[in-house]
Design a protein around this motif. Structure first.
Motif, PDB file in Angstrom:
ATOM      1  N   ASP A  35       0.831  -1.938  -0.007  1.00 20.50           N
ATOM      2  CA  ASP A  35      -0.231   0.226  -0.321  1.00 20.50           C
ATOM      3  C   ASP A  35       0.777   1.716  -0.157  1.00 20.50           C
ATOM      4  O   ASP A  35       0.460   2.642   0.459  1.00 20.50           O
ATOM      5  N   TRP A  36       2.189   1.578  -0.956  1.00 17.76           N
ATOM      6  CA  TRP A  36       2.969   2.462  -0.516  1.00 17.76           C
ATOM      7  C   TRP A  36       1.890   3.657  -1.087  1.00 17.76           C
ATOM      8  O   TRP A  36       2.530   4.783  -0.676  1.00 17.76           O
ATOM      9  N   ASN A  37       1.235   3.356  -2.752  1.00 19.09           N
ATOM     10  CA  ASN A  37       0.785   4.198  -3.132  1.00 19.09           C
ATOM     11  C   ASN A  37      -0.583   4.584  -2.879  1.00 19.09           C
ATOM     12  O   ASN A  37      -1.065   5.899  -2.566  1.00 19.09           O
ATOM     13  N   ARG A  38      -1.214   3.765  -0.995  1.00 16.64           N
ATOM     14  CA  ARG A  38      -1.953   4.315  -0.950  1.00 16.64           C
ATOM     15  C   ARG A  38      -1.907   5.467   0.470  1.00 16.64           C
ATOM     16  O   ARG A  38      -2.584   5.891   0.890  1.00 16.64           O
ATOM     17  N   ARG A  39      -1.080   5.919   0.775  1.00 17.12           N
ATOM     18  CA  ARG A  39      -0.664   5.962   2.512  1.00 17.12           C
ATOM     19  C   ARG A  39       0.114   7.813   1.798  1.00 17.12           C
ATOM     20  O   ARG A  39       0.164   7.991   0.670  1.00 17.12           O
ATOM     21  N   SER A  40      -0.139   8.381   2.761  1.00 14.28           N
ATOM     22  CA  SER A  40      -0.480   9.927   2.921  1.00 14.28           C
ATOM     23  C   SER A  40       1.451  10.119   2.631  1.00 14.28           C
ATOM     24  O   SER A  40       2.349   9.462   2.722  1.00 14.28           O
ATOM     25  N   LYS A  80      -1.071  -6.851   3.626  1.00 10.57           N
ATOM     26  CA  LYS A  80      -1.899  -6.365   3.508  1.00 10.57           C
ATOM     27  C   LYS A  80      -3.141  -6.067   4.101  1.00 10.57           C
ATOM     28  O   LYS A  80      -3.656  -5.173   4.625  1.00 10.57           O
ATOM     29  N   ARG A  84      -4.134  -2.118   6.301  1.00  9.32           N
ATOM     30  CA  ARG A  84      -5.989  -2.234   6.353  1.00  9.32           C
ATOM     31  C   ARG A  84      -6.515  -2.332   7.247  1.00  9.32           C
ATOM     32  O   ARG A  84      -8.117  -1.820   7.636  1.00  9.32           O
TER      33      ARG A  84
END
Length: 86
Positions: A35-40, A80, A84
């Motif tokens: 989830d690197w791309n989902r983090r702020s 994951k 999540r």
């Protein structure tokens, strides 16, 4: 962290986990990889700070021929789920 560009992933395409589930290529824990791309941006910059510390430590205390494994689908899905669930 405003004004800073989005942090780039430290991935070096060497996804091998040691016994602590740290990638020996990018020094991220598997839960930091998913989830690197989902983090702020702030979360990813915090991860990059940890990566820098781990990298320095690894260079100071190198481990010869440490046993590593490729990330399995099962490990990926478990990491994951942990990320999540937070």
């Amino acid at each position: 962290m405003s004004g800073l560009p989005a942090p780039e992933s430290p991935c070096v395409a060497c996804c091998r986990l040691n016994s602590e589930k740290l990638c020996v290529g990018c020094y991220r824990h598997i839960t930091e990889i998913v989830d690197w791309n989902r983090r702020s941006d702030a979360e990813n910059y915090a991860i990059l700070q940890k990566v820098a510390q781990r990298k320095r430590k690894a260079k100071q205390q190198p481990v010869a021929d440490e046993y590593t494994t490729a990330i399995t689908q099962q490990e990926w899905q478990a990491a994951k789920a942990i990320v999540r669930a937070k």
